[in-house]
Scaffold this motif. Structure first.
Motif, mmCIF file in Angstrom:
data_model
loop_
_atom_site.group_PDB
_atom_site.id
_atom_site.type_symbol
_atom_site.label_atom_id
_atom_site.label_comp_id
_atom_site.label_asym_id
_atom_site.label_seq_id
_atom_site.Cartn_x
_atom_site.Cartn_y
_atom_site.Cartn_z
ATOM 1 N N GLU A 202 0.815 -1.215 0.000
ATOM 2 C CA GLU A 202 0.000 0.000 0.000
ATOM 3 C C GLU A 202 0.848 1.265 0.000
ATOM 4 N N TRP A 203 2.077 1.188 0.503
ATOM 5 C CA TRP A 203 2.948 2.354 0.600
ATOM 6 C C TRP A 203 3.151 3.030 -0.754
ATOM 7 N N VAL A 204 3.243 2.265 -1.822
ATOM 8 C CA VAL A 204 3.532 2.843 -3.137
ATOM 9 C C VAL A 204 2.423 3.749 -3.656
ATOM 10 N N LYS A 205 1.222 3.653 -3.082
ATOM 11 C CA LYS A 205 0.083 4.461 -3.542
ATOM 12 C C LYS A 205 -0.305 5.555 -2.544
ATOM 13 N N LYS A 206 0.519 5.744 -1.521
ATOM 14 C CA LYS A 206 0.224 6.774 -0.521
ATOM 15 C C LYS A 206 1.124 7.993 -0.726
ATOM 16 N N ASP B 276 7.605 15.184 -2.323
ATOM 17 C CA ASP B 276 6.764 16.380 -2.505
ATOM 18 C C ASP B 276 5.281 16.036 -2.481
ATOM 19 N N ASN B 277 4.906 15.141 -1.561
ATOM 20 C CA ASN B 277 3.532 14.682 -1.366
ATOM 21 C C ASN B 277 2.946 13.940 -2.563
ATOM 22 N N ARG B 278 3.799 13.515 -3.475
ATOM 23 C CA ARG B 278 3.342 12.628 -4.549
ATOM 24 C C ARG B 278 3.347 11.207 -4.013
ATOM 25 N N VAL B 279 2.604 10.325 -4.670
ATOM 26 C CA VAL B 279 2.663 8.921 -4.279
ATOM 27 C C VAL B 279 3.973 8.341 -4.794
ATOM 28 N N ALA B 280 4.468 7.343 -4.110
ATOM 29 C CA ALA B 280 5.785 6.785 -4.435
ATOM 30 C C ALA B 280 5.858 6.247 -5.853
ATOM 31 N N ILE B 281 4.769 5.693 -6.360
ATOM 32 C CA ILE B 281 4.825 5.142 -7.720
ATOM 33 C C ILE B 281 5.120 6.242 -8.736
ATOM 34 N N ALA C 174 6.963 8.889 -8.146
ATOM 35 C CA ALA C 174 8.400 9.144 -8.000
ATOM 36 C C ALA C 174 9.211 8.035 -8.657
ATOM 37 N N MET C 175 8.744 6.787 -8.536
ATOM 38 C CA MET C 175 9.441 5.662 -9.176
ATOM 39 C C MET C 175 9.415 5.785 -10.688
ATOM 40 N N ILE C 176 8.292 6.244 -11.236
ATOM 41 C CA ILE C 176 8.200 6.425 -12.688
ATOM 42 C C ILE C 176 9.213 7.471 -13.138
ATOM 43 N N ASP C 177 9.344 8.548 -12.360
ATOM 44 C CA ASP C 177 10.325 9.586 -12.699
ATOM 45 C C ASP C 177 11.751 9.075 -12.567
ATOM 46 N N ASP C 178 12.043 8.423 -11.446
ATOM 47 C CA ASP C 178 13.405 7.953 -11.189
ATOM 48 C C ASP C 178 13.398 6.917 -10.064
#
Length: 118
Positions: free
Chosen positions: A84-88, A94-99, A101-105
């Motif tokens: 669930e962490w990846v979607k919070k 910067d308050n984005r969901v982790a996924i 950020a993962m897509i960016d880098d």
């Protein structure tokens, strides 16, 4: 099952057992995280790519995803919390969901998780 391919620097495509296995595991992680097809292709660094050839850069991203998955399982007491962490939203991104950020880098997310285990 379709034959998965790896693109070499010479742009030839060659089937590899390692790549096939890595992609199967990657897709299991993506399902566990509840990612849609668009997020999966973006995470591989190939938005809209529908063929089954994969670049070396995409395989590097896959290796980061494996590391992220492992770190999440070490940090959180349950698989559900880790998934669930990846979607919070996360202040570290910067308050984005982790996924996102993962897509960016994915390397940035991996480094962040590494820092949480120090």
């Amino acid at each position: 099952m379709a034959q998965l391919m790896v693109m070499t620097p010479e742009t030839q495509t060659l089937p590899t057992e390692t790549t096939e296995t890595a992609l199967r595991v990657f897709h299991r992680i993506a399902r566990a995280w509840g990612l849609d097809d668009s997020e999966v292709s973006e995470l591989l660094g190939a938005p809209g790519n529908t063929d089954e050839a994969i670049s070396e850069a995409a395989m590097e991203r896959v290796s980061y995803i494996f590391g992220i998955y492992k770190k999440l399982r070490l940090i959180f007491p349950t698989e559900q919390q880790a998934n669930e962490w990846v979607k919070k939203p996360n202040k570290a991104f910067d308050n984005r969901v982790a996924i996102e950020a993962m897509i960016d880098d994915p390397a940035t997310v991996r480094r962040y998780l590494d820092s949480q285990l120090v």
